[in-house]
Design a protein around this motif. Structure first.
Motif, short mmCIF file in Angstrom:
data_model
loop_
_atom_site.label_atom_id
_atom_site.label_comp_id
_atom_site.label_asym_id
_atom_site.label_seq_id
_atom_site.Cartn_x
_atom_site.Cartn_y
_atom_site.Cartn_z
N LYS A 1 -3.10 2.18 7.33
CA LYS A 1 -3.46 3.08 6.23
C LYS A 1 -2.55 4.30 6.17
O LYS A 1 -2.15 4.75 5.08
N ASP B 1 -2.53 -0.01 4.28
CA ASP B 1 -3.90 -0.45 4.55
C ASP B 1 -4.12 -1.88 4.05
O ASP B 1 -5.07 -2.17 3.34
N SER C 1 -7.23 -2.77 1.34
CA SER C 1 -8.27 -1.79 1.67
C SER C 1 -8.99 -2.17 2.96
O SER C 1 -10.22 -2.20 3.04
N SER D 1 -9.44 -0.66 5.81
CA SER D 1 -10.24 0.34 6.52
C SER D 1 -11.48 0.76 5.75
O SER D 1 -12.30 1.52 6.28
#
Length: 706
Positions: A440, A453, A487, A489
């Protein structure tokens, strides 16, 4: 015992036959011992002997290598047009490539054409040619009744090579037939051999010491410009600068540019960026940043030189130590303000790179930095590529970043990118699988990089067919597939993409291609959208005055501002040719249509608003160049887009530049640039509409090399 003696004699005979000891002489030498002949066809790759033989003789003295080509002419022998240096070729030509350090995987590249144009460069390990490198080579071309003769002179002091004498080099000679577009090589060397290409050259030996020139150059320049909109002229210390080039050894080059100027660089082309996730990508066209950039081993993701807007000082060192290439680049950008608002900060950029490269093993270590007061971003990029079995490669790349910016959070952010590839290339096949993971907080501020990420995995394959005995020159097809998890995380989701591409080239001058792709993409409201695209095109290059390509495309894709998918169709075209001798042109562009209305209601975060987007527009780029002789070139260009937005119905740019080389490497430039926008559409009173100038300037630039 007799067998041993016979084997030893056979071995020495083979070495003698294969290697050429280049004679040391001040006068031409034409013997069977220094002759290269038996050119065979490498494109198409059928290894047919040349029907109209070419012979090449080599000799040298302490300053130069000489190459004498004698080639029988065909009825379709093409003289071509005069062109500026490295502009291109539309004619027959002969070429010689010198491989002075075979284990370093590069070759010096020199072309001689019937019309006298110059074209040189350096072929690098990825088989591309860096035309930004220029030498002081020259040649004499004589077109007889049936024989074309070329005497080429190559200064040896400019080259990188090991100083130990005798010098063990390699050479590859090429004859190109412009009408048939066929390449013949002696010895056989095909770029698809990859690094083995540099081992395929003919062994040559130079037994006498070559004089090494100091090769120190100073190029001061002066620029005077006049703003035609504000009626102001410029003259201050920023109008004066200097380039310094110094080669302290046979393997090292140093360049320093103080207050470099790019007035004579053409404007960027118009492109379709109206439905893009990321900022527009501009190709680098500034000489300092394009020359020798391959020696740094970086791509635009980690170092994007267009981030450096207006350097005050730039320096570069590139060198080689046998199988190790190294390079350093640094630049201090200029601070640009609009009143108290900083548009561009005076950041310092630096790239340090060390690249050991052997035939089966490639290593890379690069440190990229972008710093300023209260801010730093350091990136370490490393890679390894290893052919551990024949035609089977494993590649691994790791990029680590650290960033701190006191004007933002002041927090130190650390991130990483890791990638693993497995590639298999048996015969005409190219098979690959790969996996990449990006954290990220990765920050690559010196590059063009907008993802993070996420992780992705994919595979692709490609097959390239050889020439057939009938009309097919080459053909092939490829397919690929990729899955991406984004995405990671927060709230992970998956996107996918896949596609296929095929092509076929016919003798001598037309081809067809087709590609189809599809996939899925997530919008900003967490909905997943499917998309597809199909494209079919053809290229025809039969006539010298007119060549062209046309491709038609249809598809359906996500429009980011509308957060929905819409159908699309359009076409791309490209035209090029030589109107008359010494005048050539090219035009390329596209027309695009979308199925959405120009005004669309869009609901986001519970609020509905009207979004206005153009749904039919054209993009056009064109160039026209006039080359009265080798030293004089007049370049003209235009770019236009009819995409309507915010009361502007079209944008158009135009430039014209006259460049005259009044002495070797000494140039006089006179030019004009303007950008205009259409603020009123076409009407009865104004058939072309009304245009207003947003910028217009004339400039004069004088540079002198000492």
């Amino acid at each position: 015992m007799k067998r041993v003696v016979v084997l030893i004699l056979a071995l020495f005979t083979a070495i003698y036959i294969y290697a050429i000891e280049i004679p040391y002489s001040k006068v031409p030498v034409k013997t069977a011992d220094n002759r290269i002949s038996d050119y065979v066809r490498v494109d198409p790759k059928d290894k047919l002997l040349e029907a109209t033989p070419t012979n090449t003789w080599l000799w040298y003295d302490e300053d130069n290598l000489y190459a004498l080509f004698e080639s029988e002419m065909t009825p379709d022998f093409m003289i071509g047009n005069y062109n500026s240096r490295d502009y291109g070729y539309d004619c027959d030509f002969v070429r010689i490539q010198l491989i002075t350090i075979p284990e370093a995987f590069f070759a010096y590249y020199y072309i001689a054409m019937p019309n006298g144009s110059l074209y040189d460069g350096v072929r690098n390990s990825n088989m591309g040619v860096d035309n930004q490198w220029n030498s002081s080579y020259s040649y004499e071309s004589d077109i007889g009744d049936s024989i074309w003769t070329v005497l080429m002179t190559i200064p040896l002091g400019e080259l990188r090579f090991q100083q130990k004498c005798p010098y063990q080099w390699k050479v590859i000679c090429t004859r190109y037939y412009g009408k048939e577009k066929d390449f013949y090589s002696a010895p056989y060397a095909d770029t698809e051999q990859r690094l083995d290409y540099f081992a395929a050259g003919k062994d040559i030996t130079l037994t006498h010491k070559v004089k090494k020139s100091l090769d120190l150059q100073f190029k001061p320049y002066y620029v005077k410009s006049y703003d035609l909109v504000n009626k102001t002229q410029s003259y201050d210390p920023e109008n004066v600068g200097m380039d310094i080039a110094f080669n302290p050894g046979s393997r090292t080059r140093i360049k320093v540019s103080m207050n470099p100027d790019y007035s004579d660089v053409p404007m960027d082309n118009a492109s379709d960026v109206y439905n893009s996730k990321y900022p527009q990508y501009f190709n680098e066209n500034r000489f300092f940043f394009t020359e020798d950039i391959d020696a740094l081993g970086v791509n635009s993701e980690i170092f994007y030189s267009r981030n450096i807007v207006q350097p005050q000082l730039a320096f570069k060192l590139t060198g080689n130590n046998k199988a190790v290439n190294y390079g350093i680049l640094g630049a201090i950008d200029k601070e640009i303000k609009d009143e108290d608002y900083i548009i561009n900060s005076n950041d310092y950029y630096q790239v340090l790179s060390v690249i050991p490269n052997w035939r089966r093993l490639y290593l890379r270590g690069t440190l990229i930095s972008r710093t300023n007061d209260g801010y730093y971003n350091h990136v370490f990029d490393s890679g390894i590529k290893w052919e551990f079995l024949k035609d089977l490669w494993i590649r691994s790349y790791t990029t680590l970043s650290i960033q701190k910016n006191d004007s933002e959070t002041g927090e130190e952010l650390q991130g990483a990118l890791e990638s693993l590839n497995l590639k298999y290339r048996p015969n005409n096949w190219d098979l690959e699988i790969y996996y990449t993971r990006i954290t990220k907080d990765i920050k690559l501020d010196a590059g063009y990089f907008w993802e993070g990420d996420m992780e992705k995995a994919g595979c692709n394959f490609e097959y390239s067919g050889d020439a057939t005995e009938n009309y097919v020159k080459s053909y092939g097809y490829s397919a690929w597939a990729e899955a991406t998890n984004r995405s990671l995380s927060a709230d992970p989701y998956r996107e996918y993409a896949m596609g296929t591409y095929s092509w076929i080239r016919f003798r001598p001058d037309y081809s067809f291609n087709c590609n189809v792709s599809s996939g899925s993409e997530r919008g900003y409201d967490c909905r997943d959208f499917g998309y597809y695209s199909a494209n079919m095109g053809m290229t025809l290059n039969k006539w010298d005055a007119l060549g062209g390509s046309l491709s038609l495309s249809v598809g359906k894709g996500l429009i980011y501002q509308l957060n929905d998918t819409y159908n699309r169709w359009g076409y791309n075209y490209n035209l090029w040719g030589n109107l008359v001798k010494r005048v050539n042109y090219s035009f390329w562009g596209s027309t695009t249509h979308y199925a959405y209305e120009k005004e669309t209601l869009v609901t986001q975060n519970g609020q509905t608003q009207t979004v206005i987007l153009d749904n039919a527009y054209n993009i056009l780029n064109g160039s026209l160049s006039v080359n009265p002789n080798i030293r004089l070139r007049i370049s003209n260009g235009v770019n236009m887009t009819t995409y309507a937005s915010a009361g502007v119905f079209a944008n158009i740019g135009f430039y014209s530049n006259l460049r005259y080389e009044f002495k070797p490497e000494c140039f006089f430039n006179l030019g004009y640039k303007t950008r205009q926008f259409q603020d009123e559409q076409a009407s009865y009173d104004y058939p072309l509409g009304h245009y207003s100038r947003s910028s217009a300037s004339a400039y004069l630039k004088l540079s002198y090399t000492m």
